[in-house]
Scaffold this active site. Structure first.
Site, PDB file in Angstrom:
ATOM      1  N   CYS A 107       0.164  13.109   7.928  1.00 45.22           N
ATOM      2  CA  CYS A 107      -0.678  12.828   6.772  1.00 45.22           C
ATOM      3  C   CYS A 107      -2.084  12.755   7.322  1.00 45.22           C
ATOM      4  CB  CYS A 107      -0.296  11.511   6.092  1.00 45.22           C
ATOM      5  SG  CYS A 107      -1.445  11.126   4.755  1.00 45.22           S
ATOM      6  N   SER A 111      -1.353   7.675   6.041  1.00 46.24           N
ATOM      7  CA  SER A 111      -0.064   7.388   6.671  1.00 46.24           C
ATOM      8  C   SER A 111       1.118   7.732   5.779  1.00 46.24           C
ATOM      9  CB  SER A 111       0.002   5.897   7.016  1.00 46.24           C
ATOM     10  OG  SER A 111      -0.161   5.136   5.823  1.00 46.24           O
ATOM     11  N   CYS A 112       0.925   8.622   4.783  1.00 46.05           N
ATOM     12  CA  CYS A 112       1.989   8.868   3.798  1.00 46.05           C
ATOM     13  C   CYS A 112       3.226   9.487   4.446  1.00 46.05           C
ATOM     14  CB  CYS A 112       1.494   9.800   2.699  1.00 46.05           C
ATOM     15  SG  CYS A 112       0.068   9.146   1.825  1.00 46.05           S
TER      16      CYS A 112
HETATM   17 FE   LIG Z   1      -1.375   9.210   3.654  1.00 40.74          FE
END
Ligand SMILES: [Fe+2]
Length: 199
Positions: A107, A111-112
């Site tokens: 990502c 932090s996905c």
């Molecule tokens: Fe993200």
């Protein structure tokens, strides 16, 4: 500014200090973060775990009809197995590794991940170092992380968005063909579903 100055500027406080700062700010506004934080911690430890994704992978390896459903609509297939995804994770896209193609997830913004399926992202996944370099020099970054891919293997890097989450479907090790699903699930790691490892 030298590169070391920039590195210093980018350093963030420890998780504990950041958590304290958020809780202090919430309390200053009369909000009690305690119960919500405890519920999230419990889910992170007991519900949002890589064993969920491992079950998906093991079933995909064992059941060709399920694998087709998983490839067509990952979210529906996850729900079929009794797993959950937040409403805003509208799509779970399954990236199939082959002998010639290797997929890896990042990502670039933050932090996905499909965290209810493959677990919460590890610290290195959230580091600017990984997020910026894996898209520009993926082969080098993977090698530094212990995955030395052959020069003729194609690497595909997938940048997660708010509503589209990914899981890598690792190639099944040939020696495990015929194993029961429960045993297969034990060999599937979080890193192999992010794509920084192959099995
Ligand atoms: Fe993200």
């Amino acid at each position: 500014m030298t590169s070391s100055d920039r590195d210093t500027d980018l350093q963030t406080a420890s998780v504990e200090r950041r958590l304290d700062a958020i809780q202090t700010a919430l309390e200053a506004h009369g909000l009690d973060a305690g119960p919500g934080a405890a519920e999230l911690a419990q889910k992170a430890l007991e519900e949002w775990i890589p064993q969920n994704g491992a079950r998906l992978v093991a079933k995909a390896w064992s059941d060709p009809a399920f694998r087709r459903r998983l490839m067509a609509d990952g979210r529906a297939a996850a729900i079929e197995l009794g797993l959950t995804m937040p409403p805003h994770h509208r799509h779970l896209v399954v990236l199939e590794n082959t002998a010639d193609i290797h997929n890896v997830i990042c990502c670039t913004q933050c932090s996905c991940t499909a965290f209810t399926i493959i677990g919460l992202p590890p610290d290195w996944y959230k580091d600017l170092e990984y997020r910026s370099r894996v898209v520009r020099e993926s082969r080098t970054v993977l090698k530094e992380m212990g995955l030395d891919l052959p020069a003729n293997m194609e690497i595909r890097v997938w940048d997660t968005t708010a509503d589209t989450r990914y899981i890598v479907l690792p190639l099944q090790p040939p020696e495990t063909i015929g194993w029961p699903e429960e045993k297969l699930a034990t060999i599937v790691t979080r890193d192999s579903m992010i794509g920084v490892a192959r099995l």
